[in-house]
Enzyme design. Structure first.
Site, PDB file in Angstrom:
ATOM      1  N   HIS A   1       0.775  -1.239   0.000  1.00 28.48           N
ATOM      2  CA  HIS A   1       0.000   0.000   0.000  1.00 28.48           C
ATOM      3  C   HIS A   1       0.810   1.296   0.000  1.00 28.48           C
ATOM      4  O   HIS A   1       0.723   2.071  -0.956  1.00 28.48           O
ATOM      5  CB  HIS A   1      -0.990  -0.027   1.163  1.00 28.48           C
ATOM      6  CG  HIS A   1      -2.021  -1.104   1.043  1.00 28.48           C
ATOM      7  ND1 HIS A   1      -2.763  -1.566   2.104  1.00 28.48           N
ATOM      8  CD2 HIS A   1      -2.422  -1.829  -0.033  1.00 28.48           C
ATOM      9  CE1 HIS A   1      -3.588  -2.518   1.696  1.00 28.48           C
ATOM     10  NE2 HIS A   1      -3.391  -2.700   0.404  1.00 28.48           N
TER      11      HIS A   1
ATOM     12  N   ASP B   1      -1.139   2.153   6.795  1.00 21.86           N
ATOM     13  CA  ASP B   1      -0.092   1.159   6.570  1.00 21.86           C
ATOM     14  C   ASP B   1       1.302   1.682   6.879  1.00 21.86           C
ATOM     15  O   ASP B   1       2.239   0.897   6.988  1.00 21.86           O
ATOM     16  CB  ASP B   1      -0.167   0.653   5.129  1.00 21.86           C
ATOM     17  CG  ASP B   1      -1.383  -0.235   4.916  1.00 21.86           C
ATOM     18  OD1 ASP B   1      -1.376  -1.372   5.406  1.00 21.86           O
ATOM     19  OD2 ASP B   1      -2.355   0.224   4.283  1.00 21.86           O
TER      20      ASP B   1
END
Length: 299
Positions: free
Chosen positions: A142, A237
């Site tokens: 991500h 993330d």
């Protein structure tokens, strides 16, 4: 559903299993909010835990002198690949074939699978939460492609996140970051799964380079990119993925230059201090611990 509510007390009381499917940066707040309504033996599943979710959740309960002793579990990732295109419009691109799950402490996993195994046959028992936490693939999938496509995102240019946003060069950078994640696991005596092997197992894909594997994944077709930098692919993330990986690596003497670089870039792009805000080894209760001591904590 028997009850749909925004009242956390009504949602939690009487439930045998509580599935926490918020963004992982909210886990500490969820733990604080749930604490008055938890009971002994109740199962709380962080889905997913990202890196250190169960440890953070447990520490919040301990710091606030929670009297109840629930069973805390975390999954390695989200079971469903999905996005919300608009209010009431959910796009589910795929369901993973295998999903690692572990408990804190690790000895409770058999009971959790006995309760949930028939509902989620994809769940695969892992020895402890180090395996689920360090096999957090979102930290690689991500923030790195998001930051390497930041010009398109700033300009509002449409593109498919995985199919167009991850080119062979971007995939090569992801592989190098993944090697650092694997090295952290090795320092703990754990043989983690590479991102390529995880993708193949999760989606039934053929062998190849990371780029080729991603391009062959039909579940990733049609996934749109973040529209701005205030997106979970970047903040969640980084806070709950890259930061704890790099922080734990530093504690264990493992150098993580690629992960460190993306923490720095993400902080500049977002105007936030992710190293300060993120899940550090200290926040997870692992600072100053040896590999052996860390295993004792999670076993």
């Amino acid at each position: 559903p028997e009850v749909i509510t925004t009242d956390i007390k009504k949602a939690a009381e009487g439930a045998d299993v509580i599935m926490v499917v918020t963004t992982t940066d909210a886990h500490a707040d969820v733990a604080s909010s749930l604490m008055p309504y938890l009971r002994d033996g109740q199962i709380v599943v962080l889905k997913p835990g990202q890196t250190g979710g169960a440890l953070e959740f447990s520490n919040v309960l301990k710091e606030n002198n929670c009297k109840a002793k629930p069973i805390i579990a975390e999954t390695q990732d989200l079971l469903y690949g999905g996005r919300t295109n608009s209010v009431g419009d959910v796009f589910v691109s795929g369901i993973k074939r295998v999903m690692g799950i572990a408990t804190l402490p690790g000895k409770d996993i058999d009971h959790v699978l006995e309760v949930l195994g028939s509902i989620f046959p994809q769940f695969k028992a892992m020895p402890n939460v180090l395996y689920t936490s360090l096999d957090n693939m979102g930290s690689i999938l991500h923030p790195i492609p998001t930051l390497l496509n930041i010009n398109k995102i700033d300009l509002g240019q449409p593109f498919e996140y995985y199919m167009e946003g991850i080119t062979p060069s971007v995939a090569n950078i992801m592989v190098e970051a993944d090697k650092e994640r694997l090295a952290v696991g090795k320092a703990l005596g754990i043989e983690l799964t590479s991102i390529s092997d995880w993708l193949k197992a999760s989606y039934g894909l053929e062998d190849g380079s990371l780029y080729e594997i991603l391009q062959s994944n039909k579940a990733y077709v049609g996934v749109k990119p973040p529209q701005n930098t205030n997106h979970r692919f970047l903040y969640e993330d980084t806070l709950s993925g890259i930061v704890p990986l790099a922080s734990l690596g530093a504690e264990l003497g493992i150098k993580t230059p690629v992960l460190d670089a993306f923490i720095n870039i993400a902080s500049i792009v977002s105007g936030r201090d992710y190293r300060k805000e993120g899940r550090t080894a200290e926040k997870l209760g692992l600072a100053g611990k040896t590999a052996e001591e860390i295993h004792k904590i999670v076993s």
